[in-house]
Design an enzyme around this catalytic site. Structure first.
Site: not given
Ligand code: IMP
Ligand code: MG
Length: 177
Positions: A98-99, A102, A106-107, A164
Site C-alpha cells: 500500500e502507498d 491513514d 482499508t487494510l 501520482r
Molecule cells: P485508510 O488507511 O483506510 O484511511 O486509507 C488510506 C488511503 O487513503 C491511502 O491508501 C490513500 O489512498 C488515501 N489517503 C490517505 N491520506 C492521503 C493523503 O494524504 N494523500 C493522498 N491519499 C491519501
Molecule cells: Mg490507496
C-alpha cells in the site's frame, strides 16, 4: 515548484533507501515461502514496482482496486472491490502493498478478506504511514516512513487524480500559503 504544492516532505533518496530496507527484510523473512505481493491500486502501484525489484526471492504479483468508505460508514465493515486479483492465493503467503496507511480501515478489511480466503498468512507493507490518524490498530509488518497529519501527493498518491507521477512525496498547499 508545481502549482498547488507546498514543499517536499520525503525525497526520492529517502524513498529509495527505505524501499531497499523493506525489500531486504521481506527477502529474509519469506525465504522458502510462496509469496504473492498484492499491490493496492492505484496509489500502491509506484511503490509496488520499486519494491518487487529489490526483493531477491521468486514472488507472484497481483493487483487489487477497492473503494473504502469514510469513517462514518465503516460500522458496516464494507469495502467495494472494483478489481479483484486473479491469482489463487489459498495456502500462499500474501503481502499487501500500500502507498499510505491513514485510518487503517482499508487494510484492516483487506487483511480480513485474505484471511477468509485462506491465505497461509497476510502481511501488510506500506511506504508511508500517518500514525496520528489511526482509527484501527492494524498490524503493519513492514512500515516505511511515518509522516505527520498532512495531505500528501506523489509517489503514487493523488489529489483528485493529479500528481501520482511525482517522484517525491509533497505536501499539498492549503491556500493560505
Ligand atoms: P485508510 O488507511 O483506510 O484511511 O486509507 C488510506 C488511503 O487513503 C491511502 O491508501 C490513500 O489512498 C488515501 N489517503 C490517505 N491520506 C492521503 C493523503 O494524504 N494523500 C493522498 N491519499 C491519501
Ligand atoms: Mg490507496
Amino acid at each position: 515548484m508545481m502549482k498547488g504544492l507546498k514543499e517536499i516532505l520525503v525525497s526520492t533518496d529517502e524513498l529509495q533507501q527505505k524501499v531497499k530496507e523493506l525489500g531486504a527484510a521481506i527477502s529474509q523473512d519469506y525465504e522458502g515461502k510462496e509469496l504473492v505481493l498484492i499491490g493496492i491500486l492505484k496509489g500502491g502501484a509506484v511503490f509496488m514496482s520499486d519494491l518487487m525489484r529489490v526483493i531477491t526471492l521468486p514472488v507472484g504479483i497481483d493487483y487489487m482496486s477497492v473503494s473504502s468508505y469514510g469513517a462514518s460508514a465503516t460500522s458496516s465493515g464494507v469495502i467495494t472491490i472494483k478489481k479483484d486479483i486473479d491469482t489463487d492465493i489459498r495456502g500462499k503467503h500474501v503481502l499487501l502493498v500500500e502507498d499510505l496507511i491513514d485510518t487503517g480501515l482499508t487494510l484492516q478489511h483487506l487483511r480480513e478478506l485474505f484471511l477468509m480466503r485462506e491465505a497461509a498468512s497476510v502481511g501488510i507493507c506500506t511506504i508511508l504511514s500517518k500514525p496520528s490518524r489511526r482509527l484501527i490498530d492494524v498490524p503493519i509488518d513492514y512500515c516505511g516512513i511515518d509522516i505527520p497529519d498532512e495531505f500528501v501527493v506523489g509517489y503514487g498518491l493523488d489529489y483528485a487524480e493529479q500528481f501520482r507521477n511525482l517522484p517525491e512525496v509533497w505536501v499539498v498547499a492549503t491556500g493560505e500559503g
